[in-house]
Design an enzyme around this catalytic site. Structure first.
Site, mmCIF file in Angstrom:
data_model
loop_
_atom_site.group_PDB
_atom_site.id
_atom_site.type_symbol
_atom_site.label_atom_id
_atom_site.label_comp_id
_atom_site.label_asym_id
_atom_site.label_seq_id
_atom_site.Cartn_x
_atom_site.Cartn_y
_atom_site.Cartn_z
ATOM 1 N N GLY A 40 0.809 -1.206 0.000
ATOM 2 C CA GLY A 40 0.000 0.000 0.000
ATOM 3 C C GLY A 40 0.849 1.265 0.000
ATOM 4 C CB SER A 41 0.006 4.690 1.107
ATOM 5 O OG SER A 41 -1.179 4.759 0.341
ATOM 6 C CB VAL A 42 4.321 1.796 3.583
ATOM 7 C CG1 VAL A 42 5.772 1.777 4.067
ATOM 8 C CG2 VAL A 42 3.382 1.972 4.755
ATOM 9 C CD GLN A 43 6.901 0.105 -2.999
ATOM 10 O OE1 GLN A 43 6.992 -0.616 -2.007
ATOM 11 N NE2 GLN A 43 7.849 0.197 -3.906
ATOM 12 C CE LYS A 44 0.357 6.605 -2.169
ATOM 13 N NZ LYS A 44 -0.835 7.309 -1.628
#
Length: 775
Positions: free
Chosen positions: A492-496
């Site tokens: 999810g958004s931790v990958q950003k």
């Protein structure tokens, strides 16, 4: 044809006359004379013998075979057959009727010189000499003259046709002459003595040669063979190494225990008494099983494994008490009436694996089976180093297999296993496990994981999982899973954080980069939206991270070629194992190749379309916290041998993945997340600058193969201006709400605060920068 004389009228066939004597009925009386003696004096023979031989007298071939008559060459006679050619056999067969015909046919015999009549004569009608040697006369009383040959000499008599024996009878065998008995030749005594001496010398030389081989050439070989036959090997189990935390707190150790064995040849008669003593104290077996083993075949059987010394002491004390009572009962009784004493039980060293701290790091440490081998976790992955090397002892035994006291023996000492000192902190591990358990139960998630990394070293002081188990109790196989390394999911958004670090390192973005972010974005006919509805937003790159905008991330990522983006992901460790070498670890999933579609690149940029485990995500965020240097995760810190020597565990070398400047920019962007207007103000820690990032990602449900589940997460580090620890929290499939900020943020705050206090990490005193998120 029959000739007639003179005026003799012709005769009909069958009428008496010269050529056809009158037929008379056969008479029952024999002729007056036959074969030279009266017929009345001759004994009557059976008909078959008369037919075969023709007369009572032996035939000429028989007389010749017996040597009574020399072989003579028969003389030929003329066609008339007037010589001595009669046959007693024909006479005897025809009896009296034959004699009458000879008397009444004198005229017809005179014409015997005719060829046809001579051919019809039989041997019975030929004249022969009488018994006194006189020549026989014809029917008319005249002596029959011999026929002369051309040379004037009497013609030789034609040999009578030899009568062939019946086909169904074998001719008489000629008796074999008896061989004279063989005489034993007397040998020479000297030769016999020499032969006997040679044989004895050869045999004695074989014995002498064998003795030389046994005692002179190779005596040690046969001595060793004799020793092997009378010795018995015993395995000396090596002590298994312990598993300790970073401070020496035991997480898994081996404690003394024994395996109870029995000799059924000694326990068969007293099996019921022994089973009554053992069954109440051994939880791993029952009375019926003990009875079957105690009365079985063979001389060795294991009754129970890993019995504590205290339990064995209780068993031996009760056996002693019962034997004392049996001795008192046997006093004064005859030998055949005495009861046998309880005996036949033995013990062997069988250490038991113990976990003094119970559930702490149970999923990481794992368990050991009954045979002393690891079955899961580090106990399985490090089994070769922990188990050591077994030794052996050779003892001389008697015929029953018992050790002979003070006899020669050899011992090969075992090599103890190495002790593994982990990077885990038992206190911090315990606190993290209790906190993630509370979150899982609060948000009704299926599971939860917390990973803490030391930013500068890559060491992992916390790897907490829930659900967990107590390794000191029986456990199900499904509970042994270490989800921090074995379970993968879309982050999810931790990958950003990784996407922004790659873009900043490539010089494509900065803190003041401005974007107009619409409410939705279409990529290859696929519409992508943010987690909240909005119109066009004027966001900086810090604002994109602070608001966790999927659309803003895609717009920024499209500036980088796909191949470069894939290269950065691999440097951050995605799609590759962590290097911990944990059994069952998954390397995650990433689309193959580096020629992705635009849609794939867009999905991966904000954390969908690839999967990773919790340790991989923590290590990727730690690279940003560490100034752009990737530190390989480290779970085993040192190896300690039996003598206390410490050997550091080697891991892969650190590598730089982005520049320090790029890492600093992304770290500043992440501080905006924990600010009051960020997505996770719950993760802020009083007095410390905290950088973080939330994550909420859809997960595939294996039941339908569709996106139906969720994973919420939070990753951060503190102090943000001088990071010491990175903490990553993930909840799988929470059903009582969904949001990485309010679900994972509080867990991060509590665990990070405990770590900072335990390791006395002071606040830097610097104030959090006021980074604009809009323009």
């Amino acid at each position: 044809m029959t000739e007639r004389r003179g005026d003799e009228p012709p005769r009909k066939r069958g009428e008496p006359g010269r050529g056809n004597p009158p037929r008379k009925a056969p008479s029952s009386r024999r002729p007056a004379t036959e074969g030279g003696r009266p017929a009345a004096q001759r004994p009557r023979r059976p008909a078959d013998e008369r037919r075969s031989q023709g007369s009572d007298e032996p035939t000429r071939p028989q007389r010749r075979a017996a040597g009574a008559e020399p072989r003579r060459t028969p003389r030929r006679e003329g066609a008339a057959g007037s010589g001595r050619e009669g046959s007693t056999a024909a006479t005897s067969r025809r009896g009296g009727a034959g004699a009458a015909r000879r008397e009444g046919s004198g005229a017809s015999r005179e014409d015997a010189q005719a060829p046809r009549r001579a051919a019809k004569k039989t041997a019975a009608s030929r004249p022969r000499k009488s018994a006194d040697g006189a020549r026989r006369v014809g029917p008319d009383g005249r002596p029959q003259a011999r026929k002369l040959g051309p040379d004037g000499r009497p013609a030789k008599k034609a040999a009578a046709p030899r009568k062939r024996p019946p086909q169904n009878r074998r001719p008489p065998r000629k008796p074999r002459p008896k061989k004279p008995p063989r005489l034993l030749k007397l040998g020479r005594p000297t030769l016999r003595l020499r032969a006997t001496f040679v044989v004895m010398a050869f045999v004695l030389s074989l014995f002498a040669g064998r003795l030389v081989m046994l005692q002179g050439v190779d005596p040690d070989r046969y001595a060793a063979a004799a020793v092997r036959e009378n010795t018995k090997p015993f395995v000396l189990h090596a002590s298994r190494g312990s598993i300790l935390d970073r401070n020496g707190v035991p997480l898994s150790v081996s404690e003394d225990a024994v395996a109870i064995t029995a000799d059924p040849t000694q326990t068969a008669k007293i099996a019921s008494q022994l089973a009554g003593v053992l069954a109440p104290r051994l939880s791993s077996t029952d009375y019926a099983t003990l009875m079957r083993k105690l009365t079985g075949k063979g001389r060795y059987v294991v009754l129970a494994n890993q019995v504590s010394p205290q339990t064995w002491n209780q068993i031996t004390d009760e056996i002693k008490q019962r034997n004392t009572a049996i001795k008192d009962q046997n006093k004064g009784l005859p030998e055949e009436q005495r009861k046998p004493l309880l005996a036949g039980l033995y013990t062997e060293a069988d250490p038991v694996r113990s976990h003094p701290n119970g559930t702490i790091a149970a999923n990481v440490v794992g368990v050991v089976g009954a045979e002393g081998k690891g079955l899961a976790g580090l106990e399985y992955g490090l089994n070769d180093k922990l188990s050591g090397q077994d030794g052996k002892a050779m003892y001389e035994v008697d015929a029953k297999g018992n050790k002979i006291p003070n006899a020669d023996h050899t011992v090969e000492e075992p090599k103890p296993g190495l002790t593994a000192q982990l990077t885990l902190d038992a206190d911090l591990q315990w606190f993290a496990e209790r906190r993630i358990e509370q979150a899982v139960k609060q948000w009704k998630a299926s599971s939860g994981t917390v990973v803490v990394m030391d930013t500068k070293t890559g060491e992992i002081p916390v790897m907490a999982n829930y659900p967990s188990f107590d390794p000191n109790k029986p456990v199900k196989t499904s509970a042994l899973k270490n989800r921090a390394l074995e379970q993968v999911y879309e982050p999810g958004s931790v990958q950003k954080v990784v996407t922004m670090a790659a873009l900043a390192d490539a010089g494509l973005i900065s803190l003041d980069t401005k974007l107009k972010v619409p409410g939705s974005y279409t990529v290859q006919r696929r519409t992508i939206r943010d987690h909240f509805d909005h119109g066009v937003l004027n966001l900086t790159m810090a604002g994109v991270i602070a608001k966790s905008s999927n659309v803003g991330t895609i717009m920024a990522a499209q500036q980088m070629p796909i191949t470069d983006f894939v290269h950065y992901l691999k440097k951050f460790g995605f799609g590759e194992p962590t290097g911990i070498n944990f059994p069952g670890e998954s390397r995650g999933l990433m689309p193959p190749g580096d020629e992705w579609s635009e849609l794939t690149r867009s999905n991966v940029a904000f954390g969908q379309g690839l999967s990773a485990n919790a340790v991989q995500m923590a290590a990727a965020v730690n690279a940003v916290a560490n100034g752009g240097v990737y530190m390989p995760p480290k779970l085993v810190k040192n190896w300690i041998d039996a003598d206390g020597n410490v050997t550091p565990n080697k891991v892969a070398e650190p590598r730089r993945v982005v520049s320090e400047s790029a890492a600093k920019q992304v770290s500043t962007m992440m501080e905006a997340v924990t600010a009051d207007n960020g997505t996770a103000p719950q993760a802020a820690i009083a007095g410390y600058r905290v950088a973080g990032k939330t994550g909420t990602a859809q997960q595939v449900d294996s039941a339908c193969g569709c996106y139906r589940k969720w994973a919420t997460s939070f990753a951060g580090f503190a102090p943000a201006d001088n990071p010491r620890f990175v903490t990553y929290v993930v909840l799988q499939d929470p059903t009582n709400g969904r949001g990485g900020g309010f679900q994972g943020g509080p867990v991060f705050r509590d665990v990070m605060s405990y770590a900072l206090q335990k390791y006395a990490v002071p606040p830097t005193g610097a104030k959090q920068p006021n980074v604009p998120i809009t323009w």
